[in-house]
Design a protein around this motif. Structure first.
Motif, PDB file in Angstrom:
ATOM      1  N   LEU A 258       0.832  -1.210   0.000  1.00 16.72           N
ATOM      2  CA  LEU A 258       0.000   0.000   0.000  1.00 16.72           C
ATOM      3  C   LEU A 258       0.865   1.259   0.000  1.00 16.72           C
ATOM      4  O   LEU A 258       0.507   2.274  -0.603  1.00 16.72           O
ATOM      5  N   GLN A 259       2.008   1.180   0.670  1.00 16.61           N
ATOM      6  CA  GLN A 259       2.917   2.327   0.680  1.00 16.61           C
ATOM      7  C   GLN A 259       3.557   2.518  -0.695  1.00 16.61           C
ATOM      8  O   GLN A 259       3.690   3.653  -1.177  1.00 16.61           O
ATOM      9  N   GLN A 260       3.925   1.426  -1.337  1.00 15.23           N
ATOM     10  CA  GLN A 260       4.501   1.505  -2.681  1.00 15.23           C
ATOM     11  C   GLN A 260       3.504   2.088  -3.680  1.00 15.23           C
ATOM     12  O   GLN A 260       3.887   2.744  -4.648  1.00 15.23           O
ATOM     13  N   ALA A 261       2.219   1.859  -3.422  1.00 19.62           N
ATOM     14  CA  ALA A 261       1.164   2.379  -4.300  1.00 19.62           C
ATOM     15  C   ALA A 261       0.752   3.802  -3.920  1.00 19.62           C
ATOM     16  O   ALA A 261      -0.205   4.344  -4.487  1.00 19.62           O
ATOM     17  N   ASN A 262       1.471   4.402  -2.952  1.00 21.61           N
ATOM     18  CA  ASN A 262       1.187   5.769  -2.493  1.00 21.61           C
ATOM     19  C   ASN A 262      -0.228   5.919  -1.925  1.00 21.61           C
ATOM     20  O   ASN A 262      -0.886   6.944  -2.119  1.00 21.61           O
ATOM     21  N   ILE A 263      -0.668   4.884  -1.210  1.00 14.53           N
ATOM     22  CA  ILE A 263      -1.979   4.928  -0.563  1.00 14.53           C
ATOM     23  C   ILE A 263      -1.829   5.264   0.919  1.00 14.53           C
ATOM     24  O   ILE A 263      -2.621   6.017   1.483  1.00 14.53           O
ATOM     25  N   ILE A 264      -0.796   4.699   1.548  1.00 15.21           N
ATOM     26  CA  ILE A 264      -0.490   5.020   2.939  1.00 15.21           C
ATOM     27  C   ILE A 264       1.001   5.294   3.057  1.00 15.21           C
ATOM     28  O   ILE A 264       1.776   5.008   2.138  1.00 15.21           O
ATOM     29  N   ARG A 265       1.391   5.836   4.220  1.00 12.52           N
ATOM     30  CA  ARG A 265       2.809   6.073   4.487  1.00 12.52           C
ATOM     31  C   ARG A 265       3.101   5.652   5.925  1.00 12.52           C
ATOM     32  O   ARG A 265       2.375   6.027   6.848  1.00 12.52           O
ATOM     33  N   PHE A 266       4.151   4.854   6.111  1.00 14.46           N
ATOM     34  CA  PHE A 266       4.576   4.406   7.429  1.00 14.46           C
ATOM     35  C   PHE A 266       5.826   5.145   7.853  1.00 14.46           C
ATOM     36  O   PHE A 266       6.717   5.384   7.040  1.00 14.46           O
TER      37      PHE A 266
ATOM     38  N   ARG B 278       8.042   5.078  11.678  1.00 10.71           N
ATOM     39  CA  ARG B 278       8.318   4.929  13.106  1.00 10.71           C
ATOM     40  C   ARG B 278       7.060   4.814  13.968  1.00 10.71           C
ATOM     41  O   ARG B 278       6.830   5.617  14.870  1.00 10.71           O
ATOM     42  N   GLY B 279       6.259   3.818  13.697  1.00  9.96           N
ATOM     43  CA  GLY B 279       5.084   3.575  14.515  1.00  9.96           C
ATOM     44  C   GLY B 279       3.907   4.469  14.215  1.00  9.96           C
ATOM     45  O   GLY B 279       2.906   4.458  14.941  1.00  9.96           O
ATOM     46  N   HIS B 280       3.998   5.259  13.160  1.00 12.21           N
ATOM     47  CA  HIS B 280       2.887   6.102  12.737  1.00 12.21           C
ATOM     48  C   HIS B 280       2.474   5.699  11.324  1.00 12.21           C
ATOM     49  O   HIS B 280       3.301   5.254  10.532  1.00 12.21           O
ATOM     50  N   ILE B 281       1.207   5.865  11.049  1.00  8.54           N
ATOM     51  CA  ILE B 281       0.705   5.586   9.711  1.00  8.54           C
ATOM     52  C   ILE B 281      -0.129   6.767   9.251  1.00  8.54           C
ATOM     53  O   ILE B 281      -0.883   7.353  10.030  1.00  8.54           O
ATOM     54  N   GLU B 282       0.041   7.131   7.996  1.00 10.37           N
ATOM     55  CA  GLU B 282      -0.716   8.238   7.418  1.00 10.37           C
ATOM     56  C   GLU B 282      -1.424   7.755   6.156  1.00 10.37           C
ATOM     57  O   GLU B 282      -0.814   7.107   5.299  1.00 10.37           O
ATOM     58  N   ILE B 283      -2.705   8.044   6.065  1.00  8.80           N
ATOM     59  CA  ILE B 283      -3.466   7.726   4.854  1.00  8.80           C
ATOM     60  C   ILE B 283      -3.303   8.903   3.904  1.00  8.80           C
ATOM     61  O   ILE B 283      -3.683  10.031   4.228  1.00  8.80           O
ATOM     62  N   ILE B 284      -2.739   8.649   2.729  1.00  9.98           N
ATOM     63  CA  ILE B 284      -2.476   9.752   1.798  1.00  9.98           C
ATOM     64  C   ILE B 284      -3.363   9.693   0.555  1.00  9.98           C
ATOM     65  O   ILE B 284      -3.396  10.644  -0.223  1.00  9.98           O
TER      66      ILE B 284
ATOM     67  N   LEU C 245      -7.660   3.784  -0.983  1.00  8.37           N
ATOM     68  CA  LEU C 245      -7.809   2.874   0.154  1.00  8.37           C
ATOM     69  C   LEU C 245      -9.232   2.331   0.198  1.00  8.37           C
ATOM     70  O   LEU C 245      -9.453   1.159   0.507  1.00  8.37           O
ATOM     71  N   ASN C 246     -10.187   3.170  -0.155  1.00 10.81           N
ATOM     72  CA  ASN C 246     -11.580   2.731  -0.207  1.00 10.81           C
ATOM     73  C   ASN C 246     -11.776   1.663  -1.283  1.00 10.81           C
ATOM     74  O   ASN C 246     -12.551   0.718  -1.106  1.00 10.81           O
ATOM     75  N   ARG C 247     -11.052   1.789  -2.392  1.00 16.10           N
ATOM     76  CA  ARG C 247     -11.149   0.777  -3.452  1.00 16.10           C
ATOM     77  C   ARG C 247     -10.524  -0.545  -3.012  1.00 16.10           C
ATOM     78  O   ARG C 247     -10.909  -1.610  -3.489  1.00 16.10           O
ATOM     79  N   ALA C 248      -9.555  -0.461  -2.111  1.00 19.70           N
ATOM     80  CA  ALA C 248      -8.867  -1.673  -1.656  1.00 19.70           C
ATOM     81  C   ALA C 248      -9.672  -2.452  -0.622  1.00 19.70           C
ATOM     82  O   ALA C 248      -9.402  -3.633  -0.388  1.00 19.70           O
ATOM     83  N   THR C 249     -10.649  -1.797  -0.010  1.00 19.86           N
ATOM     84  CA  THR C 249     -11.400  -2.462   1.053  1.00 19.86           C
ATOM     85  C   THR C 249     -12.443  -3.407   0.473  1.00 19.86           C
ATOM     86  O   THR C 249     -12.673  -3.454  -0.743  1.00 19.86           O
ATOM     87  N   CYS C 250     -13.075  -4.154   1.358  1.00 17.07           N
ATOM     88  CA  CYS C 250     -14.082  -5.129   0.943  1.00 17.07           C
ATOM     89  C   CYS C 250     -15.481  -4.555   1.153  1.00 17.07           C
ATOM     90  O   CYS C 250     -15.656  -3.427   1.598  1.00 17.07           O
ATOM     91  N   GLU C 251     -16.468  -5.379   0.864  1.00 20.07           N
ATOM     92  CA  GLU C 251     -17.864  -4.966   0.996  1.00 20.07           C
ATOM     93  C   GLU C 251     -18.250  -4.641   2.436  1.00 20.07           C
ATOM     94  O   GLU C 251     -19.224  -3.923   2.685  1.00 20.07           O
ATOM     95  N   CYS C 252     -17.489  -5.166   3.401  1.00 21.35           N
ATOM     96  CA  CYS C 252     -17.861  -5.030   4.809  1.00 21.35           C
ATOM     97  C   CYS C 252     -17.849  -3.581   5.285  1.00 21.35           C
ATOM     98  O   CYS C 252     -18.677  -3.188   6.111  1.00 21.35           O
ATOM     99  N   TYR C 253     -16.922  -2.796   4.770  1.00 25.34           N
ATOM    100  CA  TYR C 253     -16.859  -1.384   5.162  1.00 25.34           C
ATOM    101  C   TYR C 253     -18.149  -0.674   4.788  1.00 25.34           C
ATOM    102  O   TYR C 253     -18.762   0.027   5.606  1.00 25.34           O
ATOM    103  N   ARG C 254     -18.604  -0.889   3.564  1.00 27.01           N
ATOM    104  CA  ARG C 254     -19.833  -0.239   3.103  1.00 27.01           C
ATOM    105  C   ARG C 254     -21.072  -0.868   3.731  1.00 27.01           C
ATOM    106  O   ARG C 254     -22.072  -0.191   3.967  1.00 27.01           O
ATOM    107  N   ALA C 255     -21.003  -2.165   4.018  1.00 23.31           N
ATOM    108  CA  ALA C 255     -22.144  -2.851   4.636  1.00 23.31           C
ATOM    109  C   ALA C 255     -22.435  -2.283   6.021  1.00 23.31           C
ATOM    110  O   ALA C 255     -23.598  -2.081   6.390  1.00 23.31           O
ATOM    111  N   VAL C 256     -21.387  -2.031   6.795  1.00 27.51           N
ATOM    112  CA  VAL C 256     -21.578  -1.455   8.127  1.00 27.51           C
ATOM    113  C   VAL C 256     -22.165  -0.052   8.017  1.00 27.51           C
ATOM    114  O   VAL C 256     -23.083   0.317   8.760  1.00 27.51           O
ATOM    115  N   LYS C 257     -21.662   0.733   7.074  1.00 25.17           N
ATOM    116  CA  LYS C 257     -22.200   2.078   6.875  1.00 25.17           C
ATOM    117  C   LYS C 257     -23.686   2.025   6.515  1.00 25.17           C
ATOM    118  O   LYS C 257     -24.488   2.831   7.000  1.00 25.17           O
TER     119      LYS C 257
END
Length: 241
Positions: free
Chosen positions: A192-200, A202-208, A213-225
């Protein structure tokens, strides 16, 4: 010191004016520290927590010591409904994932109001149902979907509740929360970092790139919403926000 705005919490914001007035004077402002244990399995639920900026993870612990998350509670809801509506005994552990502000109130006061106000009781029931929705969707997700989809779903959910794109999260913690080995999360996070979706860092993560990232998720994220929407509840930020 500036008093916190109770209406940062969606549960409090949704209350009838009379119900809110009945509990307002009993709300106590607190800061929740990262990793703090708020509720322990089998213990009596004395306090209900209403996060304003904090995010709390509900986890089950296995005999071997592993933990796995079943639901998250943030400014969208209330922690402790099971101790108000039923027996005041905790069924899960509750641990602070993202530190921040919250309001506390004695569970007994909420229990008394629930007995007096049908509207308040119905509101508690909807939020209790929402936790069940999360838990059952998590079971299906962990059993059926890829590590990438599960990690993407979890990160988006944390983002929705915290309103942030950058968190203090280790790969060990993320692996534990979604029930996989650390090396599996490390592999997926690197991709995901290589695809410039997130950045790691030292123990921190940033969604860029939230959209990717929404395209990478499954149906469950939208199902809960969708289920939250059916219950008339908010789930926080929209994925493209």
């Amino acid at each position: 010191m500036v008093s916190p705005d109770p209406f940062q919490n969606a549960f409090l914001k949704s209350l009838d004016p009379a119900d809110f007035a009945a509990i307002r004077g009993h709300l106590k402002a607190v800061e929740l520290r990262e990793g703090a244990s708020l509720i322990e399995l089998g213990r009596t639920v004395v306090w209900a927590h209403l996060p304003l900026t904090a995010v709390v993870s509900l986890v089950v612990e296995l005999e071997a010591g592993e933990r796995i998350e079943v639901a998250l509670v943030g400014p969208d809801s209330i922690l402790g409904t099971f101790g108000v509506l039923g027996e005041p005994v905790a069924l899960v552990h509750a641990v602070v994932l993202v530190p921040g502000a919250a309001l506390l109130i004695e569970a007994a006061r909420l229990r008394a109001l629930a007995q007096q106000s049908a509207a308040f009781r119905d509101n508690l029931m909807r939020h209790s149902q929402a936790l069940f929705v999360q838990a059952q969707q998590s079971v299906g997700c962990n059993a059926s979907h890829t590590v990438e989809a599960r990690l993407a779903r979890w990160l988006l959910r944390v983002r929705d509740l915290s309103g942030r794109d950058r968190f203090k999260l280790t790969q060990e913690l993320m692996a534990e929360m979604i029930g996989v080995r650390r090396n599996s999360v490390s592999f997926v996070a690197h991709a995901l970092q290589q695809a410039n979706i997130i950045r790691f860092s030292r123990g921190h993560i940033e969604i860029i790139n939230v959209a990717e990232l929404n395209r990478a998720t499954c149906e469950c994220y939208r199902a809960v919403k969708l289920q939250y929407k059916r219950l008339g509840l908010s789930t926080g930020e929209e994925p493209g926000a």
